[in-house]
Design a protein around this motif. Structure first.
Motif, PDB file in Angstrom:
ATOM      1  N   ARG A 115       0.848  -1.181   0.000  1.00  0.00           N
ATOM      2  CA  ARG A 115       0.000   0.000   0.000  1.00  0.00           C
ATOM      3  C   ARG A 115       0.891   1.240   0.000  1.00  0.00           C
ATOM      4  NH1 ARG A 115      -4.289  -0.794   4.759  1.00  0.00           N
ATOM      5  NH2 ARG A 115      -2.372  -0.800   5.968  1.00  0.00           N
ATOM      6  N   THR A 128      -3.389   3.925  -2.156  1.00  0.00           N
ATOM      7  CA  THR A 128      -3.517   2.863  -3.153  1.00  0.00           C
ATOM      8  C   THR A 128      -3.025   1.546  -2.560  1.00  0.00           C
ATOM      9  OG1 THR A 128      -1.317   3.263  -4.074  1.00  0.00           O
ATOM     10  CG2 THR A 128      -3.152   4.445  -5.088  1.00  0.00           C
ATOM     11  N   GLY A 129      -3.587   0.450  -3.058  1.00  0.00           N
ATOM     12  CA  GLY A 129      -3.174  -0.885  -2.627  1.00  0.00           C
ATOM     13  C   GLY A 129      -3.596  -1.928  -3.636  1.00  0.00           C
ATOM     14  N   PHE A 133      -9.385  -2.494   0.630  1.00  0.00           N
ATOM     15  CA  PHE A 133      -9.219  -1.967   1.985  1.00  0.00           C
ATOM     16  C   PHE A 133     -10.390  -2.343   2.894  1.00  0.00           C
ATOM     17  CE2 PHE A 133      -6.821   0.925  -0.741  1.00  0.00           C
ATOM     18  CZ  PHE A 133      -5.589   0.909  -0.103  1.00  0.00           C
TER      19      PHE A 133
END
Length: 154
Positions: A115, A128-129, A133
């Motif tokens: 992330r 962002t990942g 989430f």
């Protein structure tokens, strides 16, 4: 006798000086109470009333990132704003309480589990990942910002 009539005694000068000193000592806290009565509680706790007319650099409390998740290709993205006011300008930020001033605005911080988070000077962030989430604890952000003076009638 002629010389005495035109001169003031030293006691008169001491009296005038004492009166001026007492007025200034009384006026200082009175002005402070008046100015503080128009400031918010956060501003009162963060700085003295004498600094209320200028911008103040202060460390903000930790803010947990929140927002709606969108999918952008292979990435899951959350974008949002940290502050409601656009007058606050971030000087530095971090994702750890040990290093709250580790990054400059615009830099990206690498978090765990692939992330990243990027924070702009105005407080806009992009998290962002590669995984969603949802159900995960969101990261916190620590900021040091320049805050303009604000007065309220509440």
């Amino acid at each position: 006798m002629d010389q005495i009539a035109g001169r003031k005694s030293a006691l008169v000068w001491a009296t005038h000086f004492s009166v001026v000193a007492l007025v200034l000592l009384w006026l200082f806290p009175t002005v402070g109470l008046l100015v503080s009565s128009f400031r918010s509680l956060d501003d009162i706790l963060a700085s003295g009333w004498w600094s209320s007319l200028s911008t103040v650099e202060r460390q903000q409390p930790a803010i947990r990132l929140t927002g709606d998740e969108l999918q952008d290709g292979d990435l899951f993205v959350i974008e949002g704003e940290l502050f409601a006011s656009e007058d606050i300008k971030i000087q530095s930020w971090g994702t750890s309480s040990r290093e709250p001033e580790a990054l400059a605005p615009g830099e990206t911080s690498e978090l765990s589990r692939d992330r990243t988070v990027t924070l702009s000077e105005t407080g806009a962030f992009r998290l962002t990942g590669v995984e969603s989430f949802e159900g995960q604890r969101m990261p916190r952000v620590f900021t040091t910002a320049v805050v303009p003076p604000s007065f309220t009638g509440e």
